[in-house]
Enzyme design. Structure first.
Site, PDB file in Angstrom:
ATOM      1  N   LYS A 111     -82.908  31.143  40.597  1.00  0.00           N
ATOM      2  CA  LYS A 111     -81.793  30.207  40.758  1.00  0.00           C
ATOM      3  C   LYS A 111     -80.992  30.055  39.468  1.00  0.00           C
ATOM      4  O   LYS A 111     -81.436  30.395  38.376  1.00  0.00           O
ATOM      5  CB  LYS A 111     -82.292  28.877  41.303  1.00  0.00           C
ATOM      6  CG  LYS A 111     -82.727  29.033  42.757  1.00  0.00           C
ATOM      7  CD  LYS A 111     -82.985  27.742  43.476  1.00  0.00           C
ATOM      8  CE  LYS A 111     -83.240  28.027  44.965  1.00  0.00           C
ATOM      9  NZ  LYS A 111     -83.617  26.816  45.707  1.00  0.00           N
ATOM     10  N   ARG A 149     -92.085  29.942  46.932  1.00  0.00           N
ATOM     11  CA  ARG A 149     -91.129  30.789  47.649  1.00  0.00           C
ATOM     12  C   ARG A 149     -90.411  31.652  46.610  1.00  0.00           C
ATOM     13  O   ARG A 149     -89.640  31.135  45.797  1.00  0.00           O
ATOM     14  CB  ARG A 149     -90.141  29.922  48.430  1.00  0.00           C
ATOM     15  CG  ARG A 149     -89.134  30.709  49.278  1.00  0.00           C
ATOM     16  CD  ARG A 149     -88.212  29.765  50.037  1.00  0.00           C
ATOM     17  NE  ARG A 149     -87.279  30.505  50.875  1.00  0.00           N
ATOM     18  CZ  ARG A 149     -86.099  30.969  50.468  1.00  0.00           C
ATOM     19  NH1 ARG A 149     -85.703  30.764  49.216  1.00  0.00           N
ATOM     20  NH2 ARG A 149     -85.314  31.626  51.296  1.00  0.00           N
TER      21      ARG A 149
END
Length: 336
Positions: free
Chosen positions: A280, A315
Site C-alpha cells: 500500500k 492478506r
C-alpha cells in the site's frame, strides 16, 4: 467514560506463569494499555482488566473455513481486474488467474482472495454482471481442478457473493463492512460462509480526499464493534466473523501507523483479525518505493509487526517472501 484495553503482546520464550494467552494464539500478555477518550493512556496489569474484557481477549478463536486460528494464515491476493493498484491487468484472463492461484498455494498460501472490482483510491464502481464474470469462473475453475484451499470473494455486492459462493467460495470479504449492499449479510448468513468485515471511511472514489478521526484507533474499534453486532443480528455467528481495520481505506499515513501500532486492541472484539497492508501507498511513502512492485520488503515488515500482535490473517501479494519471513520469525519465537 468507556475504557479500552490494548494488550501488550509478547512472544518471548520466558513467559511468566501469570501471563494470559492472547486469543488462544501464539502471543501472551501481562499488561495492557488502558485507553480513554477523556484521559491520557496508562499501563495496567492484566488483573486490572475487567473480567468480560479478559474473556474476549483470551478466548480461543474457532477455526475459520477450516483454518486454525492458533497460527498465522496467509491470504493470497488474486485481483482479476484491469485496474488494481499493484497488479491490475496481470491476472484478468482466466488461465492466468488460475495459474497464479495455484502458484500462490504452492508458495504457502492458506487462502486465496479473489476480487473483481478494484477498491484502490479513486476507483469507480464495477457493474455486478461484470464483476461476476470476472470472479465466478475463476473460482469454478479452481474447484473443478480439485483445489481444496479455502477461497474468499472480495466483494461489496450480494449478487457477486451469491455466484461466488455457488461456485465454491468459503468466505465473503467485504471492504465496506456490510454497509454497501443491504442484501449481502443475508446472503452470507444463509450460505453458512464466513465473513470478513473491514472498516472504511467513504467509498473508494472519495475515501482519500480528507480522512479525519477523533481518535483513529478507538473510532475504528467502535465502528467494527457495531458492524460485528450487526452481522450477528443478521444471522452470522461471531465464530464466523473476521475483522479488518482497513489499512489505507480512508486513512492517512499517520492513521495507518496508529492502527498498526494498536492492532492488539482489536482482539477485544472476540474475532480473528485480518491485516491487509500489502504494497500500500504508505509503505512506499515511508520506505521510498514509488512503484508498488518494489514494496515487498516493507510489506513483509508490516506483516511481521502484525503477527507479533497476534493477527491471524495476513492478506498479501507476495506469498513466498512472506512465508519465508514468517517461518523465520516463528523459529526465533520458538514456535517452529
Amino acid at each position: 467514560m468507556r475504557r479500552y484495553y490494548r494488550p501488550i503482546a509478547q512472544t518471548d520464550l520466558h513467559r511468566p506463569t501469570s501471563a494470559l494467552t492472547l486469543a488462544g494464539g501464539w502471543t501472551w500478555f501481562t499488561h495492557a494499555e488502558e485507553l480513554r477518550r477523556d484521559a491520557p493512556p496508562r499501563l495496567v496489569a492484566a488483573d486490572q482488566i475487567p473480567d468480560a474484557v479478559v474473556q474476549a481477549l483470551t478466548a480461543p478463536r474457532a477455526d475459520v473455513t477450516g483454518l486454525a486460528m492458533t497460527r498465522p494464515n496467509l491470504m493470497g491476493i488474486l485481483n482479476v481486474t484491469p485496474d488494481s493498484f499493484s497488479d491490475g491487468g496481470r491476472f484478468n484472463v482466466l488461465e492466468a488467474a488460475h495459474a497464479h492461484a495455484e502458484q500462490m498455494i504452492r508458495d504457502g498460501a492458506d487462502m486465496i482472495d479473489i476480487g473483481g472490482e478494484s477498491t484502490r483510491p479513486g476507483a469507480a464502481e464495477v457493474p455486478e454482471a461484470e464483476e461476476i464474470a470476472r470472479t465466478a469462473p475463476v473460482i469454478a475453475s479452481l474447484r473443478g481442478a480439485g483445489v481444496t484451499t479455502p477461497i474468499s470473494i472480495d466483494t461489496r455486492k450480494a449478487a457477486v457473493a451469491r455466484e461466488a459462493l455457488a461456485a465454491g467460495a468459503d468466505l465473503v470479504n467485504d471492504v465496506a463492512g456490510f454497509t454497501f449492499d443491504p442484501a449481502l449479510p443475508g446472503v452470507t448468513a444463509q450460505s453458512g460462509a464466513a465473513a470478513c468485515l473491514m472498516h472504511t471511511q467513504g467509498t473508494p472514489d472519495v475515501m482519500q480526499a480528507d480522512p479525519r478521526y477523533d481518535d483513529v484507533l478507538l473510532d475504528v474499534y467502535d465502528w467494527l464493534a457495531q458492524r460485528v453486532d450487526f452481522a450477528i443480528a443478521a444471522g452470522i455467528p461471531r465464530a464466523r466473523i473476521v475483522v479488518d481495520p482497513g489499512i489505507g481505506f480512508g486513512k492517512t499515513t499517520q492513521h495507518n501507523l496508529a492502527l498498526i501500532r494498536g492492532l492488539s486492541l482489536f482482539h477485544g472484539l472476540g474475532c480473528p483479525i485480518l491485516l491487509g497492508a500489502s504494497r500500500k501507498r504508505f509503505i512506499g511513502v515511508i520506505g521510498n518505493a514509488q512503484d508498488a512492485a518494489d514494496r515487498t520488503p516493507g510489506s513483509v515488515a508490516i506483516a511481521l509487526a502484525g503477527v507479533a500482535q497476534g493477527v491471524q490473517f495476513l492478506r498479501v501479494h507476495d506469498i513466498a517472501e512472506t512465508r519465508q519471513a514468517l517461518t523465520l520469525a516463528q523459529a526465533v519465537w520458538g514456535q517452529a
